[in-house]
Design a protein around this motif. Structure first.
Motif, PDB file in Angstrom:
ATOM      1  N   ALA A 288     -25.687  83.065  42.651  1.00  0.00           N
ATOM      2  CA  ALA A 288     -25.603  81.677  43.639  1.00  0.00           C
ATOM      3  C   ALA A 288     -26.899  81.717  44.055  1.00  0.00           C
ATOM      4  O   ALA A 288     -27.528  82.846  44.252  1.00  0.00           O
ATOM      5  N   ASN A 289     -27.245  80.521  44.654  1.00  0.00           N
ATOM      6  CA  ASN A 289     -28.427  80.477  45.441  1.00  0.00           C
ATOM      7  C   ASN A 289     -28.115  79.301  46.476  1.00  0.00           C
ATOM      8  O   ASN A 289     -28.698  78.095  46.564  1.00  0.00           O
ATOM      9  N   THR A 290     -27.021  79.780  47.359  1.00  0.00           N
ATOM     10  CA  THR A 290     -26.731  78.962  48.128  1.00  0.00           C
ATOM     11  C   THR A 290     -27.545  78.088  49.283  1.00  0.00           C
ATOM     12  O   THR A 290     -27.604  76.832  49.225  1.00  0.00           O
ATOM     13  N   TYR A 291     -28.323  78.818  49.757  1.00  0.00           N
ATOM     14  CA  TYR A 291     -29.300  78.408  50.735  1.00  0.00           C
ATOM     15  C   TYR A 291     -30.795  78.162  50.368  1.00  0.00           C
ATOM     16  O   TYR A 291     -31.570  77.835  51.022  1.00  0.00           O
ATOM     17  N   GLY A 292     -30.963  78.391  48.861  1.00  0.00           N
ATOM     18  CA  GLY A 292     -32.067  78.152  48.216  1.00  0.00           C
ATOM     19  C   GLY A 292     -33.172  79.157  48.451  1.00  0.00           C
ATOM     20  O   GLY A 292     -34.544  78.886  48.311  1.00  0.00           O
ATOM     21  N   ASN A 293     -32.803  80.443  48.880  1.00  0.00           N
ATOM     22  CA  ASN A 293     -33.940  81.421  49.496  1.00  0.00           C
ATOM     23  C   ASN A 293     -33.641  82.744  48.475  1.00  0.00           C
ATOM     24  O   ASN A 293     -34.405  83.692  49.061  1.00  0.00           O
ATOM     25  N   SER A 294     -32.954  82.715  47.701  1.00  0.00           N
ATOM     26  CA  SER A 294     -32.751  84.187  46.752  1.00  0.00           C
ATOM     27  C   SER A 294     -33.217  83.988  45.312  1.00  0.00           C
ATOM     28  O   SER A 294     -33.270  84.992  44.756  1.00  0.00           O
ATOM     29  N   GLN A 295     -33.598  82.937  44.966  1.00  0.00           N
ATOM     30  CA  GLN A 295     -34.043  82.684  43.646  1.00  0.00           C
ATOM     31  C   GLN A 295     -35.507  83.237  43.301  1.00  0.00           C
ATOM     32  O   GLN A 295     -35.725  83.987  42.642  1.00  0.00           O
TER      33      GLN A 295
ATOM     34  N   ALA B 267     -36.321  85.266  51.873  1.00  0.00           N
ATOM     35  CA  ALA B 267     -34.681  86.076  51.733  1.00  0.00           C
ATOM     36  C   ALA B 267     -34.273  86.634  52.966  1.00  0.00           C
ATOM     37  O   ALA B 267     -33.185  86.592  53.211  1.00  0.00           O
ATOM     38  N   GLY B 268     -35.377  86.772  53.808  1.00  0.00           N
ATOM     39  CA  GLY B 268     -34.762  87.473  55.146  1.00  0.00           C
ATOM     40  C   GLY B 268     -35.328  86.736  56.324  1.00  0.00           C
ATOM     41  O   GLY B 268     -35.719  85.760  56.239  1.00  0.00           O
ATOM     42  N   ILE B 269     -35.065  87.306  57.585  1.00  0.00           N
ATOM     43  CA  ILE B 269     -35.658  86.680  58.661  1.00  0.00           C
ATOM     44  C   ILE B 269     -37.138  86.716  58.863  1.00  0.00           C
ATOM     45  O   ILE B 269     -37.661  87.843  58.556  1.00  0.00           O
ATOM     46  N   ALA B 270     -37.745  85.581  59.128  1.00  0.00           N
ATOM     47  CA  ALA B 270     -39.007  85.681  59.373  1.00  0.00           C
ATOM     48  C   ALA B 270     -39.595  86.407  60.358  1.00  0.00           C
ATOM     49  O   ALA B 270     -39.085  86.589  61.449  1.00  0.00           O
TER      50      ALA B 270
END
Length: 268
Positions: free
Chosen positions: A93-100, A119-122
């Protein structure tokens, strides 16, 4: 009769006065011929030694061939195992668009830093507001936590790059191993020569060195992760010591006057 005796005496005198040295019944000694004979004897001895060595080599080859012919058939069976190379990560899954992007980096080794940050907190690029107005111990504690965050990001990014590169090379590594396996099983006389066999052994050793190098890289990443974890523990321990050391001074300066004032007020 008298003539015969004179002829014999003349012949004997001529033989004695001859310049050659006759020995052992008229055999002539020639030093040149003697040296040549000694040389022939030495050459004959060397030829005999070489013949003996060649005979022993032939016997050893025959014994080895005989052992191969009489060996169990299991010695010549082909052994193989299933593939063990890494497969590419597939996103569930790539729910929030930040894991791909993170998974792409884990598969290829490229773009690890932006993928990790996304993928983490900036990470904050500036110091906390009011950092310069804090006391020196407080600044040290905040700076230590900030350094831990920066170092963790660097180590995690490096680890992601290394593991992604290893995954990307896994398929080619499997192809090289398969090629060596096929060449080892080949019945082509060209593949069964001594030079071809030594070349395959050399390639197998190079593959082992590459694998060992990748193992060392992963061990280094793990060691760096452990160092960061130990730094966090040390920072917490040092902060506790600083708080304990400053407690007495803080109590005398701030808490004691308030407590004494309250006690005096109750006394009155």
């Amino acid at each position: 009769m008298k003539r015969i005796l004179l002829t014999t005496a003349f012949a004997v005198g001529a033989l004695v006065s001859s310049p050659t040295h006759a020995q052992f019944g008229g055999i002539t000694f020639d030093p040149t011929q003697s040296a040549h004979a000694v040389q022939q004897i030495v050459q004959g001895s060397q030829l005999y030694t070489n013949t003996v060595q060649a005979t022993r080599t032939a016997i050893s080859a025959y014994n080895f061939a005989h052992q191969m012919m009489t060996a169990p058939n299991s010695y010549y069976q082909q052994f193989s195992s299933a593939r063990t190379f890494w497969t590419a990560l597939a996103p569930s899954a790539n729910t929030y668009g930040n894991s791909q992007a993170w998974m792409n980096s884990a598969n290829t080794g490229y773009g690890a830093q932006p993928a990790y940050q996304r993928a983490g907190i900036a990470r904050s690029m500036a110091q906390l507001p009011g950092y310069g107005d804090l006391s020196m111990p407080s600044q040290q504690q905040i700076a230590a936590q900030g350094a831990t965050s920066d170092l963790s990001d660097a180590v995690n990014t490096s680890s992601l790059t290394n593991l992604g590169t290893i995954r990307a090379n896994a398929q080619q590594r499997e192809n090289d191993i398969s090629a060596l396996e096929q060449a080892s099983r080949s019945v082509n006389p060209v593949d069964q020569t001594e030079m071809a066999t030594l070349q395959r052994i050399n390639r197998a050793m190079l593959l082992q060195l590459r694998t060992q190098q990748e193992t060392n890289q992963m061990n280094q990443d793990m060691a760096l992760q452990q160092m960061i974890a130990q730094k966090q523990q040390q920072d917490a321990l040092k902060a506790a010591f600083q708080s304990a050391a400053g407690y007495q001074a803080n109590y005398k300066q701030n808490i004691a006057p308030v407590t004494n004032g309250a006690a005096n007020a109750l006394h009155y």
